[in-house]
Design an enzyme around this catalytic site. Sequence first.
Site, PDB file in Angstrom:
ATOM      1  N   ILE A 178       0.817  -1.220   0.000  1.00 54.37           N
ATOM      2  CA  ILE A 178       0.000   0.000   0.000  1.00 54.37           C
ATOM      3  C   ILE A 178       0.851   1.272   0.000  1.00 54.37           C
ATOM      4  O   ILE A 178       0.397   2.316  -0.470  1.00 54.37           O
ATOM      5  CB  ILE A 178      -1.001  -0.020   1.181  1.00 54.37           C
ATOM      6  CG1 ILE A 178      -2.173   0.916   0.914  1.00 54.37           C
ATOM      7  CG2 ILE A 178      -0.324   0.316   2.506  1.00 54.37           C
ATOM      8  CD1 ILE A 178      -3.358   0.723   1.849  1.00 54.37           C
ATOM      9  N   ASP A 189       1.634  -0.366   9.471  1.00 55.29           N
ATOM     10  CA  ASP A 189       1.952   0.883  10.176  1.00 55.29           C
ATOM     11  C   ASP A 189       3.449   1.199  10.050  1.00 55.29           C
ATOM     12  O   ASP A 189       3.848   2.304   9.626  1.00 55.29           O
ATOM     13  CB  ASP A 189       1.553   0.694  11.652  1.00 55.29           C
ATOM     14  CG  ASP A 189       1.439   1.988  12.423  1.00 55.29           C
ATOM     15  OD1 ASP A 189       1.788   3.046  11.872  1.00 55.29           O
ATOM     16  OD2 ASP A 189       1.013   1.940  13.600  1.00 55.29           O
ATOM     17  N   TYR A 202      -3.452  -7.610  14.959  1.00 52.03           N
ATOM     18  CA  TYR A 202      -4.654  -7.519  15.792  1.00 52.03           C
ATOM     19  C   TYR A 202      -5.556  -8.756  15.726  1.00 52.03           C
ATOM     20  O   TYR A 202      -6.532  -8.854  16.471  1.00 52.03           O
ATOM     21  CB  TYR A 202      -5.457  -6.251  15.465  1.00 52.03           C
ATOM     22  CG  TYR A 202      -4.918  -4.993  16.121  1.00 52.03           C
ATOM     23  CD1 TYR A 202      -3.711  -5.010  16.824  1.00 52.03           C
ATOM     24  CD2 TYR A 202      -5.607  -3.791  16.070  1.00 52.03           C
ATOM     25  CE1 TYR A 202      -3.207  -3.865  17.434  1.00 52.03           C
ATOM     26  CE2 TYR A 202      -5.121  -2.638  16.675  1.00 52.03           C
ATOM     27  CZ  TYR A 202      -3.914  -2.679  17.365  1.00 52.03           C
ATOM     28  OH  TYR A 202      -3.442  -1.539  17.967  1.00 52.03           O
TER      29      TYR A 202
HETATM   30  P1  ADP Z   1      -3.418  -4.721  12.453  1.00 53.79           P
HETATM   31  O1  ADP Z   1      -2.605  -4.406  13.680  1.00 53.79           O
HETATM   32  O2  ADP Z   1      -4.575  -3.760  12.253  1.00 53.79           O
HETATM   33  O3  ADP Z   1      -3.815  -6.157  12.386  1.00 53.79           O
HETATM   34  P2  ADP Z   1      -1.256  -5.190  10.533  1.00 53.79           P
HETATM   35  O4  ADP Z   1      -0.392  -4.170   9.887  1.00 53.79           O
HETATM   36  O5  ADP Z   1      -0.593  -6.153  11.451  1.00 53.79           O
HETATM   37  O6  ADP Z   1      -2.431  -4.365  11.252  1.00 53.79           O
HETATM   38  O7  ADP Z   1      -2.011  -6.022   9.434  1.00 53.79           O
HETATM   39  C1  ADP Z   1      -3.068  -5.543   8.662  1.00 53.79           C
HETATM   40  C2  ADP Z   1      -2.942  -6.123   7.274  1.00 53.79           C
HETATM   41  O8  ADP Z   1      -1.994  -5.343   6.532  1.00 53.79           O
HETATM   42  C3  ADP Z   1      -2.428  -7.553   7.217  1.00 53.79           C
HETATM   43  O9  ADP Z   1      -3.207  -8.265   6.272  1.00 53.79           O
HETATM   44  C4  ADP Z   1      -1.002  -7.398   6.717  1.00 53.79           C
HETATM   45  O10 ADP Z   1      -0.601  -8.537   5.967  1.00 53.79           O
HETATM   46  C5  ADP Z   1      -1.154  -6.195   5.804  1.00 53.79           C
HETATM   47  N1  ADP Z   1       0.076  -5.453   5.454  1.00 53.79           N
HETATM   48  C6  ADP Z   1       1.270  -5.422   6.076  1.00 53.79           C
HETATM   49  N2  ADP Z   1       2.120  -4.618   5.398  1.00 53.79           N
HETATM   50  C7  ADP Z   1       1.439  -4.130   4.326  1.00 53.79           C
HETATM   51  C8  ADP Z   1       1.741  -3.249   3.231  1.00 53.79           C
HETATM   52  N3  ADP Z   1       2.938  -2.696   3.091  1.00 53.79           N
HETATM   53  N4  ADP Z   1       0.761  -2.992   2.313  1.00 53.79           N
HETATM   54  C9  ADP Z   1      -0.468  -3.539   2.428  1.00 53.79           C
HETATM   55  N5  ADP Z   1      -0.807  -4.355   3.427  1.00 53.79           N
HETATM   56  C10 ADP Z   1       0.122  -4.651   4.355  1.00 53.79           C
END
Ligand code: ADP
Length: 177
Positions: free
Chosen positions: A17, A40, A127
């Site tokens: 993203i 994040d 989460y």
């Molecule tokens: P949360 O704490 O809300 O669960 P995470 O970042 O751990 O947030 O995960 C949310 C989703 O984002 C997961 O499906 C993870 O695989 C995905 N994710 C992690 N890095 C990226 C990225 N660079 N672009 C898009 N999605 C991502």
Amino acid sequence: MKFKVNQTTVYFKIGDITKESVEAIVNAANSGLRGGGGVDGAIHRAGGPRIMEECRKIGSCPPGQAVVTTGGNLAATYVIHTVGPIYRGGQKEEASILHNAYLNCLRLAKEKGIQSIAFPSISTGIYGYPIEEAAEIALRICFQYAKQNIIPTELHFVLFSQKDFDVYRQTLKKLFP
Ligand code: ADP
């Protein structure tokens, strides 16, 4: 993969993203807005320190709410930080918090006149929200919003793996056959 919902186009892809060329990308943040792992961490690394400076000024964001900062060095102009629920078995308002997280991102985008927004799969990483259930909530609220609002005109779901993308595709088929 894309769909038209009234005047809004909804796109689905596998990707990172932080590389999206949209007006706003959504961060799955924590309520302290302190950065962390997952998407994040990736957003703060790619976007540079200006995003964290603005997060510090804002201070915090309760679960289900959303705040906006600059996109810093990202292609996106803005980052909308929202806080999804930590999944604790499903009886702790997780579904409504997740619903509100998506909805408040869309409302904030509309308020700022943001035409294109990209979402990750909120709460389904660290989460722990089961992605089959989370995808259903995400798709229901986003499609409902698109039916009733013109802005944003583009909604993008950027899934991080083939598996996540497949879940979204299956959920779409189930909800909107
Ligand atoms: P949360 O704490 O809300 O669960 P995470 O970042 O751990 O947030 O995960 C949310 C989703 O984002 C997961 O499906 C993870 O695989 C995905 N994710 C992690 N890095 C990226 C990225 N660079 N672009 C898009 N999605 C991502």
